[in-house]
Scaffold this motif. Structure first.
Motif, PDB file in Angstrom:
ATOM      1  N   ARG A 131      36.096  75.521  77.154  1.00 30.68           N
ATOM      2  CA  ARG A 131      35.061  74.449  76.645  1.00 30.68           C
ATOM      3  C   ARG A 131      33.601  74.811  76.929  1.00 30.68           C
ATOM      4  N   SER A 166      29.770  65.892  68.936  1.00 30.90           N
ATOM      5  CA  SER A 166      30.632  65.281  69.914  1.00 30.90           C
ATOM      6  C   SER A 166      31.639  64.104  69.227  1.00 30.90           C
ATOM      7  N   ARG A 167      31.094  63.803  68.407  1.00 32.70           N
ATOM      8  CA  ARG A 167      31.866  62.641  67.748  1.00 32.70           C
ATOM      9  C   ARG A 167      33.169  63.287  66.912  1.00 32.70           C
ATOM     10  N   TRP A 204      34.325  66.152  67.432  1.00 34.02           N
ATOM     11  CA  TRP A 204      35.253  66.775  68.560  1.00 34.02           C
ATOM     12  C   TRP A 204      36.142  65.548  69.226  1.00 34.02           C
ATOM     13  N   HIS A 205      35.738  64.364  69.312  1.00 30.56           N
ATOM     14  CA  HIS A 205      36.550  63.407  70.039  1.00 30.56           C
ATOM     15  C   HIS A 205      37.460  62.933  68.992  1.00 30.56           C
ATOM     16  N   GLU A 206      37.213  62.752  67.527  1.00 29.06           N
ATOM     17  CA  GLU A 206      38.043  62.406  66.466  1.00 29.06           C
ATOM     18  C   GLU A 206      39.238  63.456  66.584  1.00 29.06           C
ATOM     19  N   ASN A 217      40.223  65.891  68.577  1.00 28.83           N
ATOM     20  CA  ASN A 217      40.921  65.783  70.014  1.00 28.83           C
ATOM     21  C   ASN A 217      42.129  64.920  69.995  1.00 28.83           C
ATOM     22  N   ILE A 218      41.843  63.346  69.262  1.00 27.91           N
ATOM     23  CA  ILE A 218      42.558  62.691  69.280  1.00 27.91           C
ATOM     24  C   ILE A 218      43.615  62.757  68.404  1.00 27.91           C
TER      25      ILE A 218
END
Length: 362
Positions: free
Chosen positions: A184, A199-200, A202-204, A206-207
């Motif tokens: 990463r 970033s947003r 990737w966060h979405e 990943n979850i």
């Protein structure tokens, strides 16, 4: 018209990060379309690493060192692969071979059933129509048998590739788990330092994608195991083979359940006819499907992105047409990723614009 296009550009492509993200998504789509088959082992390794990352994280929370947790997860994967190769696969192969050997007898039984239809329902079907259906069915089965024979004789390189993947995929999974942080960091070094949109997203991703993949594997195991126990209790022939099909059918929502219902009903009918056992089978199978759709799926995917049934079917058709089997297999995660992008992009981009306006004003 020009004003509308300018407003759209200002909303979605107002920053360098948004343009870079669009280029990355386009290149990713191009790679999947042109090299999807070649990269299938790596993509499968990423999916498996997603699954095992939860095990590694849980062990790390218990105080286990990272490298020890990775080795434990890797040994778990190797153990499951060996159990599948030496225990599950021989049973499935035996039932598959038995099924092919009994296909001529099943065809004869179906011919008897079909030939009796004109006598019972002459107003709906004639003897000529039955003869045409039986002839077409026989030719299809004959062609399928020839395809199976030609596959066994001429597709040895495919079997060799499968053996290579069985070695390659676990190795890739091990390094994805071991060096996840370094990978990463290396990838992020090529990206802008300030990247709120990425970033947003990737966060979405990943979850949502991780929860979907883990939940889908759990769903396959539960549905397949319950189906096997039910079929075995009822005494259905080829119980393991059919249960495996029922479990894998959840990979393609709606379509998979409709497709696997036909072989379950056909095997049950040829074994028992219009008897109470056949009705018990269909009732039990219907209960399994109902519990899966109304209880298990909401329980497992409560944190995942909810996709409309039309979007799911469209994703299966589009990605299946582009990427074949792997497109069908990864249709829902890819659709989930697209939805995460669509949800995060305008919000994060709007936040970035507002921050720039505040900084300019100050």
């Amino acid at each position: 018209m020009i004003r509308i296009f300018q407003n759209w550009m200002e909303r979605y492509l107002a920053s360098e990060e948004a343009v870079l993200l669009l280029i990355i998504l386009g290149l990713g789509l191009l790679v999947v379309v042109t090299m999807g088959g070649i990269l299938a082992p790596m993509i499968a390794s990423l999916i498996i690493a997603f699954l095992l990352q939860g095990v590694v994280q849980r062990l790390a929370n218990w105080g286990v060192p990272h490298i020890v947790a990775v080795n434990i997860a890797f040994l778990l994967l190797v153990g499951l692969l060996l159990a599948g190769i030496f225990i599950l696969f021989p049973l499935i192969w035996h039932q598959t071979a038995t099924l092919f050997s009994e296909v001529p007898g099943m065809l004869a039984d179906w011919q008897k059933i079909m030939l009796a239809l004109p006598e019972k329902y002459p107003q709906f079907i004639s003897e000529e129509q039955v003869a045409q259906i039986v002839a077409a069915l026989g030719s299809k089965l004959g062609g399928f048998g020839q395809s199976v024979l030609s596959f066994s004789l001429a597709k040895a390189p495919v079997l060799i590739a499968v053996l290579v993947y069985l070695i390659l995929v676990p190795i890739l999974v091990f390094f994805f788990l071991k060096d996840a942080g370094e990978i990463r960091f290396w990838m992020s070094s090529f990206l802008p330092r300030k990247r709120p949109v990425m970033s947003r997203i990737w966060h979405e991703m990943n979850i949502q994608v991780a929860n979907y993949v883990r939940g889908k594997v759990i769903e396959i195991l539960i549905v397949g195991s319950v189906s096997f126990v039910c079929f075995q209790f009822l005494g259905l022939n080829y119980a393991l083979l059919l249960a495996l099909g029922v479990g894998l059918s959840v990979l393609v929502p709606y379509i998979g359940a409709a497709v696997i219902t036909l072989p379950v009903a056909m095997i049950g009918f040829l074994q028992w006819g219009w008897s109470s056992e056949f009705y018990y089978l269909m009732i039990a199978y219907g209960i399994i499907q109902a519990l899966d759709g109304n209880v298990l799926v909401p329980l497992l995917f409560s944190e995942a992105v909810n996709l409309h049934p039309v979007a799911i079917i469209l994703a299966v058709l589009v990605f299946g047409g582009i990427w074949g089997f792997w497109g069908v297999f990864f249709a829902i995660p890819l659709a989930t990723l697209i939805k995460a992008v669509l949800n995060a992009w305008p919000v994060a981009n709007a936040e970035l614009q507002s921050q720039e306006e505040v900084s300019e004003a100050s």
